[in-house]
Every structure is written in structure tokens, then in C-alpha cells.
Design a protein around this motif. Structure first.
Motif, PDB file in Angstrom:
ATOM      1  N   ASP A  21    -101.984  62.542  44.834  1.00 39.32           N
ATOM      2  CA  ASP A  21    -102.696  62.073  43.237  1.00 39.32           C
ATOM      3  C   ASP A  21    -101.828  61.287  42.388  1.00 39.32           C
ATOM      4  N   THR A  22    -100.269  61.116  42.602  1.00 38.84           N
ATOM      5  CA  THR A  22     -99.917  60.423  41.637  1.00 38.84           C
ATOM      6  C   THR A  22     -99.572  58.860  42.570  1.00 38.84           C
ATOM      7  N   TRP A  23    -100.913  58.879  43.132  1.00 35.86           N
ATOM      8  CA  TRP A  23    -100.936  56.904  43.456  1.00 35.86           C
ATOM      9  C   TRP A  23    -102.443  56.427  42.668  1.00 35.86           C
ATOM     10  N   ASN A  24    -102.333  55.318  42.274  1.00 34.29           N
ATOM     11  CA  ASN A  24    -103.024  54.870  41.248  1.00 34.29           C
ATOM     12  C   ASN A  24    -103.574  53.778  42.076  1.00 34.29           C
ATOM     13  N   PHE A  46    -101.432  52.409  52.870  1.00 38.68           N
ATOM     14  CA  PHE A  46     -99.615  52.106  52.319  1.00 38.68           C
ATOM     15  C   PHE A  46     -99.896  51.763  51.140  1.00 38.68           C
ATOM     16  N   SER A  47     -99.320  51.691  50.140  1.00 43.27           N
ATOM     17  CA  SER A  47     -99.256  51.872  49.071  1.00 43.27           C
ATOM     18  C   SER A  47     -98.685  50.469  47.895  1.00 43.27           C
ATOM     19  N   PRO A  48     -99.653  50.176  47.559  1.00 41.80           N
ATOM     20  CA  PRO A  48     -99.252  48.964  46.599  1.00 41.80           C
ATOM     21  C   PRO A  48     -98.270  48.787  45.771  1.00 41.80           C
ATOM     22  N   GLU A  49     -97.945  50.145  44.882  1.00 42.54           N
ATOM     23  CA  GLU A  49     -97.411  50.564  43.696  1.00 42.54           C
ATOM     24  C   GLU A  49     -96.166  50.437  44.460  1.00 42.54           C
ATOM     25  N   GLY A  50     -96.288  50.571  46.221  1.00 42.01           N
ATOM     26  CA  GLY A  50     -94.418  50.817  46.420  1.00 42.01           C
ATOM     27  C   GLY A  50     -94.050  52.344  46.290  1.00 42.01           C
TER      28      GLY A  50
END
Length: 102
Positions: A21-24, A46-50
Motif C-alpha cells: 500500500d505504500t507504493w505509488n 520493482f518500485s521506481p520510487e526506490g
């Protein structure tokens, strides 16, 4: 391909559901290999936000991707790689982009 849109949406929704849920935003890269009658897929999410959370493909993602592969096999050239990128807008809605390689 009018038949493709609902499958893409199914895959996108499964990708969003699989992420914390923390991923945008999330990206998924799928490499498809055909060896005779056997088909395999290597999937990386993967998360592009890191964010470093480990997210693996769910059964729903696999089902959608195999549906997509079958559809392409029926109506045209099958892709060798596809990437899905999803991101949340400031209004809280999800948008997505898809890129195919053949």
C-alpha cells in the motif's frame, strides 16, 4: 485488438493488488521464452520510487499474462518482452503504460 484491453486491465489490477500500500508506482518486466511447446516467463516487479520490498508475481498475474500470450498467438506475433508501469495520480487514480517488444 479489442480483446486485449480487458486482459491488460486484469494484469494491471493484479499488479496493483500485489504491491504494498505504500507504493505509488510499480513496474513489471516480463521476458517470455518459447521452447517448442513449452512457454516460460521471467517476471520482475520493482518500485521506481526506490522501495526495497520484495514483490513476486501472483497467480492472478501469471493467469493474465498467459491469457495475453495465448491471445497474441491466436491473432498475431507473440511478444518476447512486455513491461507494465503503473502509477497513482495526485487524485488517487491509477494509470498505466504498456510496452511490447517482439
Amino acid at each position: 485488438m479489442d480483446l486485449q484491453a480487458p486482459i491488460d486491465l486484469e494484469i494491471v489490477n493484479a499488479l496493483i493488488a500485489a504491491t504494498p500500500d505504500t507504493w505509488n508506482a510499480a513496474e513489471m518486466i516480463v521476458e517470455r521464452e518459447q521452447l517448442g511447446e513449452d512457454e516460460s516467463m521471467k517476471i520482475v516487479i520493482f518500485s521506481p520510487e526506490g522501495f526495497r520490498d520484495i514483490v513476486g508475481p501472483t497467480d492472478e498475474i501469471y493467469v493474465g499474462l498467459y491469457k495475453l500470450s495465448d491471445l497474441f498467438g491466436e491473432y498475431g506475433k507473440i511478444w518476447s518482452r512486455v513491461s507494465y508501469a503503473v502509477s497513482m495520480t495526485p487524485e488517487g487514480a491509477w494509470r498505466y503504460k504498456i510496452k511490447f517488444e517482439y
